[in-house]
Motif scaffolding. Sequence first.
Motif, mmCIF file in Angstrom:
data_model
loop_
_atom_site.group_PDB
_atom_site.id
_atom_site.type_symbol
_atom_site.label_atom_id
_atom_site.label_comp_id
_atom_site.label_asym_id
_atom_site.label_seq_id
_atom_site.Cartn_x
_atom_site.Cartn_y
_atom_site.Cartn_z
ATOM 1 N N ASP A 62 40.677 97.265 58.102
ATOM 2 C CA ASP A 62 40.110 95.916 58.158
ATOM 3 C C ASP A 62 38.620 95.913 58.483
ATOM 4 O O ASP A 62 37.970 94.873 58.351
ATOM 5 N N CYS A 80 37.303 94.991 67.088
ATOM 6 C CA CYS A 80 38.671 94.763 67.557
ATOM 7 C C CYS A 80 39.441 93.960 66.506
ATOM 8 O O CYS A 80 38.874 93.454 65.532
ATOM 9 N N ASP A 81 40.725 93.793 66.722
ATOM 10 C CA ASP A 81 41.572 92.985 65.840
ATOM 11 C C ASP A 81 41.335 91.518 66.195
ATOM 12 O O ASP A 81 42.135 90.872 66.868
ATOM 13 N N TYR A 85 33.928 93.039 59.663
ATOM 14 C CA TYR A 85 35.358 92.864 59.945
ATOM 15 C C TYR A 85 35.937 91.960 58.870
ATOM 16 O O TYR A 85 35.447 90.852 58.649
ATOM 17 N N HIS A 141 40.147 101.602 61.237
ATOM 18 C CA HIS A 141 41.073 100.593 60.730
ATOM 19 C C HIS A 141 40.581 100.082 59.379
ATOM 20 O O HIS A 141 39.384 99.831 59.199
#
Length: 388
Positions: A290, A138-139, A166, A288
């Motif tokens: 990231d 997740c972010d 991450y 993503h």
Amino acid sequence: MIPYGRQHITQADVDAVVEVLRSDFLTQGPAVPRFEQAVAGHCGAAHAVAVNSATSALHIACLALDLGPGDLLWTSPVTFVASANCGLYCGADVDFVDIDPRTYNLSAGALAQKLAAAERAGRLPKIVVPVHLTGQSCDMAAIHELSKRYGFRIIEDASHAVGGRYRGEPVGNCRYSDITVFSFHPVKIITTAEGGMALTQDAALAARMEMLRSHGITRDAAKMTRMDGPWYYEQQLLGFNYRLTDLQAALGLSQMLRLDEYVARRHEIAARYDALLADLPVTTPWQHPDGYSAFHLYVIRVEEGAENERRRRVFEGLRARGIGVNVHYIPVHTQPYYEQLGFVPGDFPVAEDYYAEAISLPMYPAMTEADQDRVVAALGEALGEAGT
């Protein structure tokens, strides 16, 4: 049948388990702390607490953070039910935050909006459980910033994500959370048969979780209220028998030696799927920049027709051809138990749209190119039969 996922067991794994079988300890011996140290060292966490499942890890993580009656836990609706049930086990209330339409993870933007509304209503969550669906983080930086503003604690449900990264750092280092939870179920990245682990940088949280996994008992004289003799122990918390055995830990420790290899192989399979599926009418997973996913799952989306039956026909067509596809996951708030708590279809529309179209294709390290070619050929045939 080509399964959607499966364990990969080598002779080295078998030998590691047999060594424990021939030792003095089948449980509560030296293999468990060695496994904990290996995972913690890989992730850059100060502490790791091994337990018999990720569900147990989520439960003791919530208890260690003092979740209880009157409190509120928020998580993603697209997850296995354990991510929400852990709050109910503690007597807390549970709610959900809708997902990001590209990553399928809990949306940091939706979380921000819900938190603002919750603050006005005077009902903020005590714990938020972001779920790293399919192995993609997740972010977490954005969620962590929100936690500083609104005062909630964070448990990363990284059941899918051991071996992932991450922002260039290993998932599990708890830079953006209080506790991170891994699963070692047979279809996950590495396995202990059944098993899980909670990681943290906080020594007090780790000590509390260690007691909770073992009946709430301590044998540490420095922590006891009295000492009757060298045999003495004290129950100081209402804990559980959530311990991992040395047999399981030995298997996990052996598998840890191949963790990076397993994740790299999953990326190779995912990249090949991306290329093979480019001309088919499906949506492939978006990654993503990231993150570096552990790629526990490879989820495609099959656009539904007006009658909302197309995904089902494709799914059944694949199963009929010996392709063991699955769906991850049925949104938790649509389960009958949660409907009894007041949730209704339509509460989290992005999650429900995702669920209507999602199919998990087979993905595991020992999968061959021939296996993958068979999956893609079967998918093309099933899509053709389902119509456009």
